[in-house]
Design a protein around this motif. Sequence first.
Motif, PDB file in Angstrom:
ATOM      1  N   ASP A  51       0.661  -0.823   0.392  1.00 30.93           N
ATOM      2  CA  ASP A  51       0.181  -0.135  -0.258  1.00 30.93           C
ATOM      3  C   ASP A  51       1.143   1.588  -0.087  1.00 30.93           C
ATOM      4  N   HIS A  52       1.472   1.494   0.063  1.00 30.57           N
ATOM      5  CA  HIS A  52       3.125   2.785   0.277  1.00 30.57           C
ATOM      6  C   HIS A  52       4.252   2.604  -1.269  1.00 30.57           C
ATOM      7  N   PRO A  53       3.880   3.967  -1.109  1.00 29.46           N
ATOM      8  CA  PRO A  53       4.994   4.140  -2.315  1.00 29.46           C
ATOM      9  C   PRO A  53       6.156   3.391  -2.887  1.00 29.46           C
ATOM     10  N   ALA A  54       6.776   3.052  -3.674  1.00 30.12           N
ATOM     11  CA  ALA A  54       8.229   2.615  -3.566  1.00 30.12           C
ATOM     12  C   ALA A  54       9.253   2.155  -2.661  1.00 30.12           C
ATOM     13  N   ASP A  55      10.045   3.759  -2.521  1.00 28.49           N
ATOM     14  CA  ASP A  55      10.650   4.180  -1.732  1.00 28.49           C
ATOM     15  C   ASP A  55      10.587   3.486  -0.269  1.00 28.49           C
ATOM     16  N   VAL A  56       9.551   3.925  -0.184  1.00 29.71           N
ATOM     17  CA  VAL A  56       8.875   3.759   1.944  1.00 29.71           C
ATOM     18  C   VAL A  56       9.119   1.659   1.850  1.00 29.71           C
ATOM     19  N   GLN A  57       8.490   1.901   0.666  1.00 31.28           N
ATOM     20  CA  GLN A  57       8.675  -0.106   0.664  1.00 31.28           C
ATOM     21  C   GLN A  57      10.612  -0.043   0.543  1.00 31.28           C
ATOM     22  N   CYS A  58      10.892   0.282  -0.006  1.00 32.76           N
ATOM     23  CA  CYS A  58      12.391  -0.319  -0.206  1.00 32.76           C
ATOM     24  C   CYS A  58      12.940   0.083   1.464  1.00 32.76           C
ATOM     25  N   VAL A  59      12.907   1.152   1.258  1.00 35.11           N
ATOM     26  CA  VAL A  59      13.024   2.036   3.241  1.00 35.11           C
ATOM     27  C   VAL A  59      12.530   0.901   4.288  1.00 35.11           C
TER      28      VAL A  59
END
Length: 114
Positions: A51-59
């Motif tokens: 549900d989160h943006p790709a950059d948040v998923q990476c973090v």
Amino acid sequence: MMAGKADAALASVYLRPDAANLSVFLARQAIELEAGWPILSDRRVTPELYDHPADVQCVARRNAVEVYALWEAAGRPYLDTPRFKDAFRFLVACIRSGSIPPQRTIGDVPPLNS
């Protein structure tokens, strides 16, 4: 690792305990789905991480990897014989109660040539 004794180790990699805990929770759901782990309920749940943006998923995934590395470096605390025994007993109870559906065994699968 998250039993309150890991604050210093988490601080060494600049992770707050609450952020580390959330990252591990979110990443674990996604990793289990991506690895094809069996789903023990009738409904398929999409991991909240998606549900989160790709950059948040990476973090979140990067944080989870760091926490896992700290856990391994600490000797994998809380992974011991009594906990394995409890987990096995719980698994057996779930199978006997029917909450885990029967899984096919090697004897149930036809040979590849037939």
